[in-house]
Design a protein around this motif. Structure first.
Motif, short mmCIF file in Angstrom:
data_model
loop_
_atom_site.label_atom_id
_atom_site.label_comp_id
_atom_site.label_asym_id
_atom_site.label_seq_id
_atom_site.Cartn_x
_atom_site.Cartn_y
_atom_site.Cartn_z
N ALA A 238 12.28 5.19 -7.90
CA ALA A 238 12.42 5.86 -6.61
C ALA A 238 11.21 6.75 -6.32
O ALA A 238 10.76 6.85 -5.18
N VAL A 239 10.68 7.37 -7.36
CA VAL A 239 9.46 8.17 -7.21
C VAL A 239 8.30 7.27 -6.79
O VAL A 239 7.50 7.62 -5.92
N GLU A 240 8.20 6.10 -7.42
CA GLU A 240 7.14 5.15 -7.06
C GLU A 240 7.27 4.70 -5.60
O GLU A 240 6.26 4.62 -4.88
N VAL A 241 8.47 4.39 -5.18
CA VAL A 241 8.69 3.97 -3.80
C VAL A 241 8.29 5.08 -2.84
O VAL A 241 7.64 4.84 -1.81
N GLY A 242 8.63 6.31 -3.17
CA GLY A 242 8.26 7.43 -2.33
C GLY A 242 6.75 7.58 -2.20
O GLY A 242 6.23 7.83 -1.09
N ALA A 243 6.04 7.41 -3.30
CA ALA A 243 4.58 7.51 -3.26
C ALA A 243 3.99 6.39 -2.42
O ALA A 243 3.01 6.59 -1.69
N PHE A 244 4.59 5.20 -2.49
CA PHE A 244 4.09 4.07 -1.71
C PHE A 244 4.35 4.30 -0.22
O PHE A 244 3.50 3.98 0.63
N VAL A 245 5.50 4.84 0.11
CA VAL A 245 5.80 5.18 1.51
C VAL A 245 4.75 6.14 2.04
O VAL A 245 4.23 5.97 3.17
N ASP A 246 4.39 7.14 1.25
CA ASP A 246 3.37 8.10 1.69
C ASP A 246 2.02 7.43 1.87
O ASP A 246 1.25 7.77 2.80
N ARG A 247 1.71 6.47 1.00
CA ARG A 247 0.45 5.75 1.14
C ARG A 247 0.42 4.95 2.44
O ARG A 247 -0.59 4.93 3.16
N VAL A 248 1.53 4.29 2.76
CA VAL A 248 1.62 3.51 3.99
C VAL A 248 1.52 4.43 5.21
O VAL A 248 0.82 4.13 6.18
N ARG A 249 2.21 5.54 5.16
CA ARG A 249 2.16 6.49 6.27
C ARG A 249 0.74 7.00 6.50
O ARG A 249 0.28 7.10 7.65
N ALA A 250 0.04 7.31 5.43
CA ALA A 250 -1.33 7.81 5.55
C ALA A 250 -2.25 6.74 6.11
O ALA A 250 -3.11 7.02 6.96
N ALA A 251 -2.09 5.49 5.66
CA ALA A 251 -2.99 4.42 6.08
C ALA A 251 -2.77 4.04 7.54
O ALA A 251 -3.71 3.68 8.25
N THR A 252 -1.52 4.11 7.99
CA THR A 252 -1.20 3.66 9.35
C THR A 252 -1.14 4.80 10.36
O THR A 252 -1.11 4.55 11.57
N GLY A 253 -1.10 6.02 9.87
CA GLY A 253 -0.97 7.16 10.77
C GLY A 253 0.42 7.33 11.33
O GLY A 253 0.62 8.07 12.30
N SER A 254 1.41 6.68 10.72
CA SER A 254 2.79 6.74 11.21
C SER A 254 3.56 7.85 10.50
O SER A 254 3.43 8.04 9.30
N ALA A 255 4.36 8.57 11.27
CA ALA A 255 5.16 9.65 10.69
C ALA A 255 6.29 9.09 9.83
O ALA A 255 6.66 9.70 8.82
N LYS A 256 6.83 7.92 10.23
CA LYS A 256 7.94 7.34 9.51
C LYS A 256 7.69 5.85 9.26
O LYS A 256 6.85 5.23 9.92
N VAL A 257 8.44 5.30 8.33
CA VAL A 257 8.42 3.86 8.07
C VAL A 257 9.84 3.33 8.22
O VAL A 257 10.82 4.09 8.24
N ASP A 258 9.96 2.02 8.31
CA ASP A 258 11.23 1.33 8.10
C ASP A 258 11.22 0.74 6.71
O ASP A 258 10.17 0.28 6.24
N ILE A 259 12.34 0.75 6.03
CA ILE A 259 12.46 0.14 4.71
C ILE A 259 13.43 -1.03 4.79
O ILE A 259 14.53 -0.89 5.35
N VAL A 260 13.02 -2.17 4.26
CA VAL A 260 13.89 -3.34 4.13
C VAL A 260 13.90 -3.73 2.66
O VAL A 260 12.84 -3.95 2.07
N GLY A 261 15.08 -3.79 2.07
CA GLY A 261 15.16 -4.07 0.64
C GLY A 261 16.21 -5.09 0.28
O GLY A 261 17.18 -5.31 1.03
N HIS A 262 16.03 -5.70 -0.88
CA HIS A 262 16.95 -6.70 -1.41
C HIS A 262 17.48 -6.21 -2.75
O HIS A 262 16.70 -5.84 -3.63
#
Length: 285
Positions: A102-126
């Protein structure tokens, strides 16, 4: 010893099945569908990039060879990573303890937010890709960073894994499973400390919208109702209530065209398209 060998063989097959369902190439092979394009900029129509989170034994791309291209074609910026690596490296992820993942996923979300300039993301998981993000959203600050959370083959209360988890508990093999590099297997045992914390109060917390898609033919998440949630911001979908002609099992959801339709519609309900029930089966897999 015979019981032990049988159990470990079955566990290995369970983990490896998800890596061979849709592909046999190297896990390091780059996707060719346009996802993980770090130059992608979200459009006004789809302002939140989509972070895909694979299941137990999956990796950054094999779990989403059907869904990721569909999302990219619909105009989303799409990203994925292999989280929870252990002794098997990038070939089979999601094996580490789920709190660490979960910590890894959180860090990846922050990386995506920084790269795209988006305040939020959508998550789709299996599968485990629903359990781990649910923990991240509830306990690690994800509620303010996730807009829509859509899961399929969801699992929030554990599973017997066709009796394997019960057998592991009976033989007191939880420590052994952790020792060979599958802390997530232990976390999935009903009554585990991880699941107790996740289910201490509602799993779905205020902020994001939650959609969870389950199949009555799931033979991995047993019972399949472990993937259902409660809350005003929750939509539960039993696949067969939408399409009686769909008998996909747990792994088959990853390549199910009906699931793809549902995911796209839930990510953008204002522009959802009429759902078309397509006959689909993976013979219980």
């Amino acid at each position: 010893m015979a019981k032990l060998r049988t159990f470990l063989a079955a566990l290995a097959l369970s983990v490896l099945a998800s890596t061979t369902l849709t592909a046999t190439a190297s896990a390091d092979a780059p996707p060719r569908s346009g996802w993980n394009d770090w130059s992608c900029r979200p459009s006004a129509a789809h302002p939140e990039p989509v972070v895909l989170v694979h299941g137990l034994g999956g990796n950054s791309w094999d779990n989403f060879l059907t869904l990721a291209p569909a999302l990219r074609s619909a105009g989303y910026c799409v990203y994925s990573q292999t989280y929870g690596k252990t002794v098997l490296g990038g070939l089979a992820g999601g094996l580490a303890p789920m709190a660490d993942s979960a910590v890894e996923v959180g860090a990846f979300v922050d990386r995506v937010r920084a790269a795209t300039g988006s305040a939020k993301v959508d998550i789709v998981g299996h599968s485990e890709g629903t359990t781990v993000p649910a923990y991240y959203i509830k306990y690690l600050g994800g509620a303010s960073k996730v807009d829509d959370f859509v899961g399929f083959g969801s699992n929030f209360r554990g599973t017997t894994l066709n009796g394997l988890a019960s057998l592991a508990a009976a033989l007191r093999l939880q420590g052994l499973l952790t020792g060979v590099g599958c802390g997530a297997c232990t976390d999935y045992l009903p009554g585990s400390a991880f699941l107790a914390k996740l289910n201490d109060g509602p799993v779905a917390v205020p902020g994001p919208t939650y959609t969870t898609i389950v199949t009555r033919y799931d033979s991995v998440v047993t019972p399949y109702t472990s993937g259902l949630l409660t809350g005003d911001n929750v939509t539960n979908i039993v696949l067969q209530d939408k399409c009686r002609l769909d008998t996909a099992g747990h792994l088959g959801l990853a390549v199910d065209p009906n699931v793809t339709q549902l995911v796209l519609n839930r990510l953008d309900p204002e522009h959802s398209k009429p759902f078309r029930c397509l006959p689909f089966t993976t013979v219980g897999v």
